[in-house]
Write a protein that holds these residues in place. Structure first.
Motif, PDB file in Angstrom:
ATOM      1  N   SER A  34     -16.339 106.597 -10.996  1.00 37.36           N
ATOM      2  CA  SER A  34     -17.406 105.598 -10.944  1.00 37.36           C
ATOM      3  C   SER A  34     -16.868 104.168 -10.949  1.00 37.36           C
ATOM      4  O   SER A  34     -17.560 103.238 -10.549  1.00 37.36           O
ATOM      5  N   GLU A  35     -15.616 103.976 -11.360  1.00 37.44           N
ATOM      6  CA  GLU A  35     -15.009 102.642 -11.380  1.00 37.44           C
ATOM      7  C   GLU A  35     -14.241 102.313 -10.103  1.00 37.44           C
ATOM      8  O   GLU A  35     -13.738 101.206  -9.949  1.00 37.44           O
ATOM      9  N   VAL A  36     -14.153 103.267  -9.192  1.00 33.39           N
ATOM     10  CA  VAL A  36     -13.451 103.044  -7.933  1.00 33.39           C
ATOM     11  C   VAL A  36     -14.387 102.304  -6.976  1.00 33.39           C
ATOM     12  O   VAL A  36     -15.538 102.708  -6.796  1.00 33.39           O
ATOM     13  N   PRO A  37     -13.923 101.193  -6.376  1.00 37.29           N
ATOM     14  CA  PRO A  37     -14.777 100.446  -5.441  1.00 37.29           C
ATOM     15  C   PRO A  37     -15.291 101.318  -4.296  1.00 37.29           C
ATOM     16  O   PRO A  37     -14.606 102.220  -3.827  1.00 37.29           O
ATOM     17  N   ALA A  38     -16.494 101.017  -3.852  1.00 43.01           N
ATOM     18  CA  ALA A  38     -17.144 101.795  -2.788  1.00 43.01           C
ATOM     19  C   ALA A  38     -16.305 101.818  -1.516  1.00 43.01           C
ATOM     20  O   ALA A  38     -16.223 102.851  -0.834  1.00 43.01           O
ATOM     21  N   ALA A  39     -15.641 100.708  -1.174  1.00 42.03           N
ATOM     22  CA  ALA A  39     -14.816 100.651   0.036  1.00 42.03           C
ATOM     23  C   ALA A  39     -13.648 101.624  -0.054  1.00 42.03           C
ATOM     24  O   ALA A  39     -13.249 102.241   0.943  1.00 42.03           O
ATOM     25  N   VAL A  40     -13.101 101.792  -1.254  1.00 42.53           N
ATOM     26  CA  VAL A  40     -11.973 102.703  -1.463  1.00 42.53           C
ATOM     27  C   VAL A  40     -12.441 104.151  -1.319  1.00 42.53           C
ATOM     28  O   VAL A  40     -11.807 104.961  -0.643  1.00 42.53           O
ATOM     29  N   GLY A  86      -9.710  98.926   1.053  1.00 44.56           N
ATOM     30  CA  GLY A  86     -10.093 100.109   1.823  1.00 44.56           C
ATOM     31  C   GLY A  86      -9.114 100.553   2.884  1.00 44.56           C
ATOM     32  O   GLY A  86      -9.447 101.377   3.733  1.00 44.56           O
ATOM     33  N   LYS A  87      -7.886 100.072   2.851  1.00 47.02           N
ATOM     34  CA  LYS A  87      -6.882 100.505   3.830  1.00 47.02           C
ATOM     35  C   LYS A  87      -6.158 101.738   3.284  1.00 47.02           C
ATOM     36  O   LYS A  87      -5.575 101.708   2.209  1.00 47.02           O
ATOM     37  N   VAL A  88      -6.208 102.831   4.047  1.00 49.57           N
ATOM     38  CA  VAL A  88      -5.545 104.078   3.639  1.00 49.57           C
ATOM     39  C   VAL A  88      -4.040 103.929   3.881  1.00 49.57           C
ATOM     40  O   VAL A  88      -3.599 103.665   4.995  1.00 49.57           O
ATOM     41  N   LEU A  89      -3.270 104.097   2.810  1.00 41.88           N
ATOM     42  CA  LEU A  89      -1.817 103.979   2.898  1.00 41.88           C
ATOM     43  C   LEU A  89      -1.148 105.322   3.126  1.00 41.88           C
ATOM     44  O   LEU A  89      -0.149 105.421   3.834  1.00 41.88           O
TER      45      LEU A  89
END
Length: 130
Positions: A34-40, A86-89
């Motif tokens: 729930s603490e992870v940003p929506a974009a992530v 939100g960039k997938v590494l």
């Protein structure tokens, strides 16, 4: 002699202290989803179709915030690293082979010991032939 013990003790204490500081510098911290940003979350879900996220952590990597998300899709476990914007590494697919490798590390050491014994026996055979 006392000073030698003091110096050796001081070196050991400093070595342990450095090891503790090094692990403290690894800022990876488990957090609720729930603490992870929506974009992530959206980026992770876009990276692996049908993934159900189960856990998350956050850390500082090269001066930027990176989220590590884990989950499953079609019975396969995935680990995904995503920046705060939100960039997938990285997407890692964990297979049964990965799990076997983790479990088999001790087995490999045991096998190596057996191979060494076999090699020794082979050397003895060679010595007997001479």
């Amino acid at each position: 002699m006392r000073s030698l013990y003091f110096v050796v003790g001081l070196v050991l204490i400093c070595s342990l202290g450095c090891a503790c500081l090094e692990s403290a510098c690894e800022d990876e911290k488990e957090i609720p989803l729930s603490e992870v940003p929506a974009a992530v979350v959206a980026a992770a879900e876009g990276a692996v179709e049908g993934i159900s996220l189960t856990e998350a952590d956050v850390e500082e990597e090269d001066g930027r915030t990176v989220y590590g998300l884990e989950g499953t899709a079609d019975g396969i476990e995935y680990s995904i690293e995503v920046t705060a914007d939100g960039k997938v590494l990285e997407v890692e697919k964990e297979t049964e082979d990965d799990e076997d490798d983790d479990e088999g590390e001790d087995d490999e050491d045991d096998d190596e010991g057996e191979d060494d014994e076999d090699d020794d026996e082979g050397e003895d055979d060679d010595d007997k032939d001479d």
